[in-house]
Design a protein around this motif. Structure first.
Motif, PDB file in Angstrom:
ATOM      1  N   PHE A 194       0.888  -1.272  -0.040  1.00  0.00           N
ATOM      2  CA  PHE A 194      -0.065   0.023   0.054  1.00  0.00           C
ATOM      3  C   PHE A 194       0.791   1.288   0.179  1.00  0.00           C
ATOM      4  N   THR A 195       1.845   1.363   0.494  1.00  0.00           N
ATOM      5  CA  THR A 195       2.603   2.490   0.947  1.00  0.00           C
ATOM      6  C   THR A 195       3.662   2.465  -0.295  1.00  0.00           C
ATOM      7  N   ALA A 196       4.000   1.433  -0.914  1.00  0.00           N
ATOM      8  CA  ALA A 196       4.808   1.746  -2.144  1.00  0.00           C
ATOM      9  C   ALA A 196       4.081   2.194  -3.342  1.00  0.00           C
ATOM     10  N   GLY A 197       2.425   2.072  -3.287  1.00  0.00           N
ATOM     11  CA  GLY A 197       1.581   2.701  -4.403  1.00  0.00           C
ATOM     12  C   GLY A 197       1.879   4.127  -3.970  1.00  0.00           C
ATOM     13  N   LEU A 198       1.691   4.722  -2.746  1.00  0.00           N
ATOM     14  CA  LEU A 198       1.947   6.156  -2.451  1.00  0.00           C
ATOM     15  C   LEU A 198       3.242   6.462  -2.750  1.00  0.00           C
ATOM     16  N   ASP A 199       4.413   5.824  -2.707  1.00  0.00           N
ATOM     17  CA  ASP A 199       5.640   6.209  -3.090  1.00  0.00           C
ATOM     18  C   ASP A 199       5.571   6.671  -4.388  1.00  0.00           C
ATOM     19  N   THR A 200       5.044   5.695  -5.399  1.00  0.00           N
ATOM     20  CA  THR A 200       4.684   5.977  -6.789  1.00  0.00           C
ATOM     21  C   THR A 200       4.321   7.292  -6.861  1.00  0.00           C
ATOM     22  N   VAL A 201       3.336   7.604  -6.275  1.00  0.00           N
ATOM     23  CA  VAL A 201       2.434   8.941  -6.483  1.00  0.00           C
ATOM     24  C   VAL A 201       3.517  10.097  -6.119  1.00  0.00           C
ATOM     25  N   LEU A 202       4.423   9.859  -4.654  1.00  0.00           N
ATOM     26  CA  LEU A 202       4.876  10.931  -4.066  1.00  0.00           C
ATOM     27  C   LEU A 202       6.117  11.331  -4.704  1.00  0.00           C
ATOM     28  N   ALA A 203       6.640  10.115  -5.397  1.00  0.00           N
ATOM     29  CA  ALA A 203       8.249  10.524  -5.812  1.00  0.00           C
ATOM     30  C   ALA A 203       8.293  11.549  -6.793  1.00  0.00           C
ATOM     31  N   PRO A 204       7.360  11.812  -7.859  1.00  0.00           N
ATOM     32  CA  PRO A 204       7.503  12.810  -8.637  1.00  0.00           C
ATOM     33  C   PRO A 204       7.518  14.300  -7.823  1.00  0.00           C
ATOM     34  N   VAL A 205       6.550  14.375  -6.718  1.00  0.00           N
ATOM     35  CA  VAL A 205       6.461  15.448  -6.020  1.00  0.00           C
ATOM     36  C   VAL A 205       7.865  15.892  -5.318  1.00  0.00           C
TER      37      VAL A 205
END
Length: 190
Positions: A32-43
């Protein structure tokens, strides 16, 4: 102007590694947190590189129009990216010279890649005595001579674009006439 997820971009601050020990071994929490990492990495990447977004020579090409609007710079999406970057980078300098010979020559050189010579003063008059009427201005015009840059330049000067740029940059009270030359003016003035 959009920043989207970049496939495979790793997060510098993975959330899963910051969870309490209770969730460190939980497979669902880590996925679940890996999916959030994918979203937050460009930020995080954008924030880490934020100063380069405000430098027109480094900013992404889709930011150039936005930066140009900040400094009142000329921007045309049809221009090559290198020219757009240079126009935004020099916008403040060109504003300082706007309405002067130097400003007109520099703008023509930057935007259209031509050399120019400006003569005439637009018949500006003034009085050295406060409160007195200035002498009537003689009818005068500013002559802008434009020619291809460099010796033996192999391209034609686009007269319509030159006239349009001169029209936007000449002071309102000034009559500007444009001459397109095939090369630099000679000592006799032609």
């Amino acid at each position: 102007m959009s920043r989207a997820a970049v496939p495979g971009l790793p997060s510098r601050h993975p959330i899963g590694g910051q969870l309490p020990a209770l969730y460190a071994d939980d497979d669902f929490a880590q996925r679940f947190t890996a999916g959030l990492d994918t979203v937050l990495a460009p930020v995080f990447t954008t924030l880490d590189n934020l100063p380069s977004y405000f430098d027109p020579r480094l900013a992404p090409a889709d930011f150039l129009a936005w930066l140009a609007s900040w400094v009142g710079g000329a921007d045309d999406p049809d221009w090559p990216t290198a020219l757009r970057r240079e126009a935004v980078a020099r916008a403040v300098e060109l504003h300082r010279w706007r309405g002067t010979r130097r400003g007109l020559v520099e703008a023509l050189r930057l935007v259209l890649g031509v050399s120019a010579d400006v003569s005439g003063d637009g018949s500006a008059v003034w009085s050295r005595t406060a409160g007195s009427e200035p002498t009537p201005a003689p009818a005068g015009e500013v002559l802008v001579r434009v020619w291809p840059r460099g010796p033996g330049a192999a391209y034609e000067v686009d007269a319509d674009r030159v006239r349009a740029l001169v029209h936007t940059l000449c002071p309102v009270h000034t009559a500007c006439r444009v001459e397109i030359l095939s090369g630099p003016p000679t000592a006799e003035g032609s």
